[in-house]
Design an enzyme around this catalytic site. Sequence first.
Site, PDB file in Angstrom:
ATOM      1  N   SER A   5     -10.722 -12.531   1.109  1.00 14.76           N
ATOM      2  CA  SER A   5      -9.990 -11.320   0.736  1.00 14.76           C
ATOM      3  C   SER A   5      -9.533 -10.570   1.974  1.00 14.76           C
ATOM      4  CB  SER A   5     -10.928 -10.424  -0.073  1.00 14.76           C
ATOM      5  OG  SER A   5     -10.359  -9.153  -0.235  1.00 14.76           O
ATOM      6  N   TYR A  21     -18.288  -5.629  -1.125  1.00 14.00           N
ATOM      7  CA  TYR A  21     -17.426  -6.739  -1.560  1.00 14.00           C
ATOM      8  C   TYR A  21     -16.816  -7.451  -0.346  1.00 14.00           C
ATOM      9  CZ  TYR A  21     -13.218  -9.075  -3.208  1.00 14.00           C
ATOM     10  OH  TYR A  21     -12.234  -9.994  -3.426  1.00 14.00           O
ATOM     11  N   LYS A  80     -17.665 -11.313   1.239  1.00 12.90           N
ATOM     12  CA  LYS A  80     -16.666 -12.367   1.465  1.00 12.90           C
ATOM     13  C   LYS A  80     -16.711 -12.828   2.927  1.00 12.90           C
ATOM     14  CE  LYS A  80     -14.683 -12.750  -2.563  1.00 12.90           C
ATOM     15  NZ  LYS A  80     -14.618 -14.026  -3.278  1.00 12.90           N
TER      16      LYS A  80
END
Length: 335
Positions: free
Chosen positions: A117, A141, A145
């Site tokens: 991402s 988040y 990643k």
Amino acid sequence: MTVLVTGGAGYIGSHMVLALLERDEDVVVVDNLVTGHEWAVPAGATFYKADIADPAALDRVFASHRIDAVMHFAGLIIVPESVRLPLDYYRENTCASGVLIQRALEAGVESFIFSSSAAVYGAPGLEPVKETAPFAPTSPYGTSKLMTEWMLRDVAAVNPGFRYAALRYFNVAGADPEMRAGQSSGPSTHLIKIAAEAATGKRDGIAIYGDDFDTPDGTCVRDYIHVTDLADAHYAALSYLRAGGASMAANCGYGVGYSVRQVVDAVKAVSGVDFRVTQAPRRAGDPAMIVAAPGFAREVLGWTPRLDDLPTIIRHALQWESLLSDRKAREQDAR
Ligand code: UFG
């Protein structure tokens, strides 16, 4: 040879399965159906309801198919939720990916493509972001990643037969142009999905989070990429790795930014519906602007976007939203 798609019952994964089947690949899907739907797995793929954190379940899948490549989409994706529930994100995104990578390695998988991402860059400023930009995730988040990217890097360094591509998505939106797949897993937090819900009467309207950012109209600027182009980028990465390409990380975006207000106006224009728009305070952690420097994926993978047009992305999102309404109505009638 067979491609294993994790998260193939979810939004981006289901588009990937379609793209692989169209190219006559054998496809196996593993999905725990926590956010995905079994009906979303395209016909033609072999489906296993299983969790990628379950090594025994993965071993059974790897023992039953000659899998040369893994495309790993499964995971949690809601940034504000990750701030509230960091350990869930590290468990479901990072630790589970560790299990998958280990079992894939032992099964002799050679190519691994990972859904990363733009969140790994955090809030990079107003310039288009290159892959060499510093990592500065601002949410669990994004960190989850990045940690997975680092696991892949370190594993590939000592396993010459194992190569990976980490694809760093910008703002994915839209639906399959033939309406075979789209974004179904709720609750929605993504701008185009929410605006499409407003335009189809599923919500009262939409709130714009913040109008005092350092951008031309004061609202945040993002790089919106059509989900079908994103699936094509993955197929290009698969071909690249199968041809012996070195491990790499690449941005997946178009390099063109639109403000929240521009997107909302475009959804109104394409739908012809003048839904209610209110102004709300900034959402915590939103960077003012994040747009890809898109050249690397095009040069190295030979990826050529075909649907890089905001009204087209919005039209497909709206069509899918209407189909979902029809499906719901049919389900209610059947009860
Ligand atoms: N927004 C609104 N109103 C809404 C929803 C969103 O104003 O109802 C705004 C947001 O504040 C933001 C922009 O629209 O400024 C885009 O928001 P999204 O939630 O659609 O997407 P994000 O840019 O927050 O997040 C996306 C991906 C993440 C990824 C991140 C990387 O969804 O997975 O980009 O920058 F990590």
